[in-house]
Design a protein around this motif. Structure first.
Motif, PDB file in Angstrom:
ATOM      1  N   ASP A 288       3.413  14.456 -12.007  1.00 52.01           N
ATOM      2  CA  ASP A 288       4.165  14.419 -13.266  1.00 52.01           C
ATOM      3  C   ASP A 288       5.654  14.126 -13.044  1.00 52.01           C
ATOM      4  N   GLN A 289       5.989  13.483 -11.960  1.00 51.49           N
ATOM      5  CA  GLN A 289       7.359  13.019 -11.722  1.00 51.49           C
ATOM      6  C   GLN A 289       7.464  11.581 -12.239  1.00 51.49           C
ATOM      7  N   LEU A 290       7.363  11.462 -13.549  1.00 52.70           N
ATOM      8  CA  LEU A 290       7.202  10.143 -14.155  1.00 52.70           C
ATOM      9  C   LEU A 290       8.468   9.314 -14.076  1.00 52.70           C
ATOM     10  N   GLU A 291       9.619   9.955 -14.207  1.00 52.53           N
ATOM     11  CA  GLU A 291      10.866   9.219 -14.123  1.00 52.53           C
ATOM     12  C   GLU A 291      11.052   8.641 -12.717  1.00 52.53           C
ATOM     13  N   GLN A 292      10.701   9.428 -11.699  1.00 50.81           N
ATOM     14  CA  GLN A 292      10.783   8.923 -10.330  1.00 50.81           C
ATOM     15  C   GLN A 292       9.790   7.786 -10.106  1.00 50.81           C
ATOM     16  N   ALA A 293       8.582   7.931 -10.680  1.00 49.22           N
ATOM     17  CA  ALA A 293       7.592   6.860 -10.557  1.00 49.22           C
ATOM     18  C   ALA A 293       8.112   5.580 -11.190  1.00 49.22           C
ATOM     19  N   GLU A 294       8.721   5.705 -12.359  1.00 42.64           N
ATOM     20  CA  GLU A 294       9.277   4.524 -13.014  1.00 42.64           C
ATOM     21  C   GLU A 294      10.361   3.880 -12.154  1.00 42.64           C
ATOM     22  N   ALA A 295      11.269   4.702 -11.626  1.00 41.05           N
ATOM     23  CA  ALA A 295      12.369   4.168 -10.816  1.00 41.05           C
ATOM     24  C   ALA A 295      11.838   3.435  -9.586  1.00 41.05           C
ATOM     25  N   LYS A 296      10.846   4.004  -8.916  1.00 41.85           N
ATOM     26  CA  LYS A 296      10.287   3.376  -7.723  1.00 41.85           C
ATOM     27  C   LYS A 296       9.573   2.070  -8.086  1.00 41.85           C
ATOM     28  N   ALA A 297       8.842   2.073  -9.210  1.00 38.45           N
ATOM     29  CA  ALA A 297       8.148   0.853  -9.619  1.00 38.45           C
ATOM     30  C   ALA A 297       9.146  -0.245  -9.983  1.00 38.45           C
ATOM     31  N   ARG A 298      10.193   0.130 -10.694  1.00 36.78           N
ATOM     32  CA  ARG A 298      11.189  -0.884 -11.084  1.00 36.78           C
ATOM     33  C   ARG A 298      11.925  -1.432  -9.858  1.00 36.78           C
ATOM     34  N   ALA A 299      12.163  -0.580  -8.878  1.00 31.29           N
ATOM     35  CA  ALA A 299      12.803  -1.061  -7.652  1.00 31.29           C
ATOM     36  C   ALA A 299      11.926  -2.094  -6.953  1.00 31.29           C
ATOM     37  N   ALA A 300      10.608  -1.832  -6.956  1.00 33.02           N
ATOM     38  CA  ALA A 300       9.688  -2.778  -6.318  1.00 33.02           C
ATOM     39  C   ALA A 300       9.558  -4.068  -7.116  1.00 33.02           C
ATOM     40  N   LEU A 301       9.902  -4.020  -8.397  1.00 36.16           N
ATOM     41  CA  LEU A 301       9.794  -5.188  -9.281  1.00 36.16           C
ATOM     42  C   LEU A 301      11.165  -5.727  -9.665  1.00 36.16           C
ATOM     43  N   SER A 302      12.166  -5.429  -8.871  1.00 37.82           N
ATOM     44  CA  SER A 302      13.548  -5.746  -9.237  1.00 37.82           C
ATOM     45  C   SER A 302      13.800  -7.244  -9.413  1.00 37.82           C
ATOM     46  N   SER A 303      12.990  -8.055  -8.777  1.00 36.37           N
ATOM     47  CA  SER A 303      13.158  -9.502  -8.919  1.00 36.37           C
ATOM     48  C   SER A 303      12.618 -10.024 -10.240  1.00 36.37           C
ATOM     49  N   GLY A 304      11.919  -9.152 -10.991  1.00 38.61           N
ATOM     50  CA  GLY A 304      11.305  -9.578 -12.252  1.00 38.61           C
ATOM     51  C   GLY A 304       9.860  -9.952 -12.102  1.00 38.61           C
TER      52      GLY A 304
ATOM     53  N   SER B 186       0.834  -1.205   0.000  1.00 39.09           N
ATOM     54  CA  SER B 186       0.000   0.000   0.000  1.00 39.09           C
ATOM     55  C   SER B 186       0.868   1.255   0.000  1.00 39.09           C
ATOM     56  N   ALA B 187       1.936   1.245   0.800  1.00 38.86           N
ATOM     57  CA  ALA B 187       2.821   2.409   0.850  1.00 38.86           C
ATOM     58  C   ALA B 187       3.523   2.621  -0.485  1.00 38.86           C
ATOM     59  N   ALA B 188       3.977   1.530  -1.114  1.00 37.13           N
ATOM     60  CA  ALA B 188       4.660   1.650  -2.407  1.00 37.13           C
ATOM     61  C   ALA B 188       3.715   2.182  -3.478  1.00 37.13           C
ATOM     62  N   LEU B 189       2.500   1.684  -3.500  1.00 30.96           N
ATOM     63  CA  LEU B 189       1.519   2.141  -4.483  1.00 30.96           C
ATOM     64  C   LEU B 189       1.214   3.622  -4.295  1.00 30.96           C
ATOM     65  N   ASN B 190       1.015   4.050  -3.069  1.00 30.93           N
ATOM     66  CA  ASN B 190       0.728   5.465  -2.810  1.00 30.93           C
ATOM     67  C   ASN B 190       1.893   6.345  -3.225  1.00 30.93           C
ATOM     68  N   ASP B 191       3.100   5.890  -2.951  1.00 26.86           N
ATOM     69  CA  ASP B 191       4.292   6.654  -3.312  1.00 26.86           C
ATOM     70  C   ASP B 191       4.400   6.813  -4.830  1.00 26.86           C
ATOM     71  N   ILE B 192       4.180   5.733  -5.554  1.00 20.32           N
ATOM     72  CA  ILE B 192       4.279   5.781  -7.021  1.00 20.32           C
ATOM     73  C   ILE B 192       3.153   6.623  -7.611  1.00 20.32           C
ATOM     74  N   ARG B 193       1.952   6.471  -7.069  1.00 17.78           N
ATOM     75  CA  ARG B 193       0.822   7.275  -7.568  1.00 17.78           C
ATOM     76  C   ARG B 193       1.069   8.760  -7.376  1.00 17.78           C
ATOM     77  N   GLN B 194       1.608   9.125  -6.229  1.00 13.72           N
ATOM     78  CA  GLN B 194       1.886  10.538  -5.969  1.00 13.72           C
ATOM     79  C   GLN B 194       2.891  11.089  -6.977  1.00 13.72           C
ATOM     80  N   CYS B 195       3.878  10.303  -7.331  1.00 12.82           N
ATOM     81  CA  CYS B 195       4.848  10.733  -8.345  1.00 12.82           C
ATOM     82  C   CYS B 195       4.162  10.922  -9.700  1.00 12.82           C
ATOM     83  N   ILE B 196       3.293   9.996 -10.067  1.00 15.44           N
ATOM     84  CA  ILE B 196       2.591  10.104 -11.344  1.00 15.44           C
ATOM     85  C   ILE B 196       1.671  11.318 -11.347  1.00 15.44           C
ATOM     86  N   ASP B 197       0.933  11.511 -10.257  1.00 14.80           N
ATOM     87  CA  ASP B 197      -0.003  12.630 -10.186  1.00 14.80           C
ATOM     88  C   ASP B 197       0.708  13.976 -10.262  1.00 14.80           C
TER      89      ASP B 197
END
Length: 395
Positions: free
Chosen positions: A20-36, A7-18
């Motif tokens: 327009d910090q899209l590069e930061q949103a991408e970086a945070k999402a990829r970090a959460a998905l680093s295992s593939g 829930s915390a990760a989703l809120n953090d990424i959504r706030q970046c998208i909202d």
């Protein structure tokens, strides 16, 4: 990942998208998905971040994966549809686009019809109801298909349309009966929403644009507006700088009139005509310094007035709006300003559009960069107007 950390990760990424910090949103999402692998909700947000950065192919791969895992999620299917259509994949895009009225915010707009949807087969002797949809621009764009459907289906066609666009439908061939929303159509055998016609007809880019113009102004309104505009000498350029405020993407497509000041600075002989309607039309009362602007907004009663003005203007400069579609359907010169990632119908990375041969697209080179768009138009406008002058002189 625990429910709390997810829930915390989703809120953090959504706030970046909202924000327009899209590069930061991408970086945070990829970090959460680093295992593939990882939660589909995070993959969903990663697709959003990539798409809004203009990385459409990358977003598509993720969206297709999401639909494969969640085939009954209509939101995911609709998002994939818009991406496929933006990339020009009409075959797959139209099939997914049929879910557009099953979304949480559109179900109240869906019309329930107790007969089958037309599948594109010839149906001679049958009656087909074609009903328009919510957006004026959508209807103006897809009215071109009514004559095609008539020829292909051999059906008796009832066209149900918004009263605002009724006069254009009456001047269009193909419909045997025309009614407005709210009127009972009488008996019919099949139905089809106007924007489901491409799916039924298996519309391809190579089928476009069809006959241009397919919409025409009212001769009486033309006569009326020719008198009103008779005193204006030199080039006449119609302007629309904002779309409907309630549109979901309006913040990315609309602007203030003041931003268009460079158009006048480079074209002192031109008269600009405001055909802007809605919340921002009052800006025409205080045009930018140096812009010779005639405010017609208050005298425009309906689309027939707008059509007459467009027919008498040298061109229209507009954001993505219904007047842009109207000008394109009338075969009038129109320059359309587009955000970095535009609506699906404008495709990507091209200065023209298969829908309207007399339309030129001016695209943001980066997110939010309208200044570059306007500077490009200001530089191109004298060339266009000189070509128009020479063409008229030769006639």
């Amino acid at each position: 990942m625990t429910p709390e950390t997810l829930s915390a990760a989703l809120n953090d990424i959504r706030q970046c998208i909202d924000s327009d910090q899209l590069e930061q949103a991408e970086a945070k999402a990829r970090a959460a998905l680093s295992s593939g692998t990882g939660p589909l909700d995070i993959w969903h947000l990663l697709a959003h971040a990539l798409r809004r950065q203009g990385r459409i192919e990358e977003a598509k791969v993720i969206q297709e994966m999401l639909v494969q895992h969640l085939p009954h999620n209509v939101v995911l299917r609709f998002e994939l549809a818009e991406t496929l259509l933006l990339l020009g994949d009409f075959d797959s895009g139209w099939r997914q686009y049929r879910f557009r009225y099953d979304l949480p915010h559109t179900t109240n707009l869906k019309r329930t019809v107790q007969v089958p949807r037309w599948d594109g087969a010839p149906i001679a002797g049958k009656t087909l109801l074609i009903h328009d949809e919510q957006g004026f621009g959508d209807t103006l764009q897809f009215m071109r298909m009514i004559p095609w459907v008539k020829k292909h289906s051999q059906a008796h066609i009832i066209l149900q349309i918004s009263p605002d666009l009724l006069p254009f439908a009456q001047r269009l061939s193909g419909a045997d009966k025309i009614i407005v929303r709210g009127q009972l159509p009488g008996p019919f055998d099949l139905h089809c929403e106007m924007m489901s016609l491409p799916m039924a007809m298996k519309l391809q880019i190579t089928d476009l644009p069809g006959e241009i113009p397919y919409l025409h102004p009212d001769p009486l309104r033309l006569k009326e507006w020719r008198k009103k505009l008779a005193s204006i000498r030199g080039p006449k350029i119609a302007l629309v700088w904002a779309g409907r405020p309630t549109h979901t993407n309006d913040a990315n497509r609309s602007m203030d009139l003041s931003r268009l000041a460079p158009l006048a600075a480079h074209n002192r002989d031109a008269t600009f005509l405001s055909v802007q309607k809605g919340a921002k039309e009052e800006q025409a009362q205080t045009p930018p310094d140096g812009m010779k602007l005639v405010n017609l907004s208050g005298d425009i009663r309906d689309f027939d007035d707008t059509a007459a003005i467009l027919a008498l203007s040298d061109m229209l400069i507009s954001v993505d709006s219904s007047p842009a579609h109207l000008a394109g359907a009338m075969g009038r010169p129109v320059w359309t300003m587009l955000p970095f990632v535009p609506d699906w119908r404008w495709l990507m990375n091209r200065p023209d559009t298969p829908w309207y041969p007399h339309m030129r697209l001016f695209r943001q080179p980066q997110r939010g960069n309208w200044d570059a768009v306007i500077a490009d138009m200001a530089k191109s406008l004298p060339v266009f107007l000189n070509d128009q002058y020479q063409r008229k002189a030769a006639e």
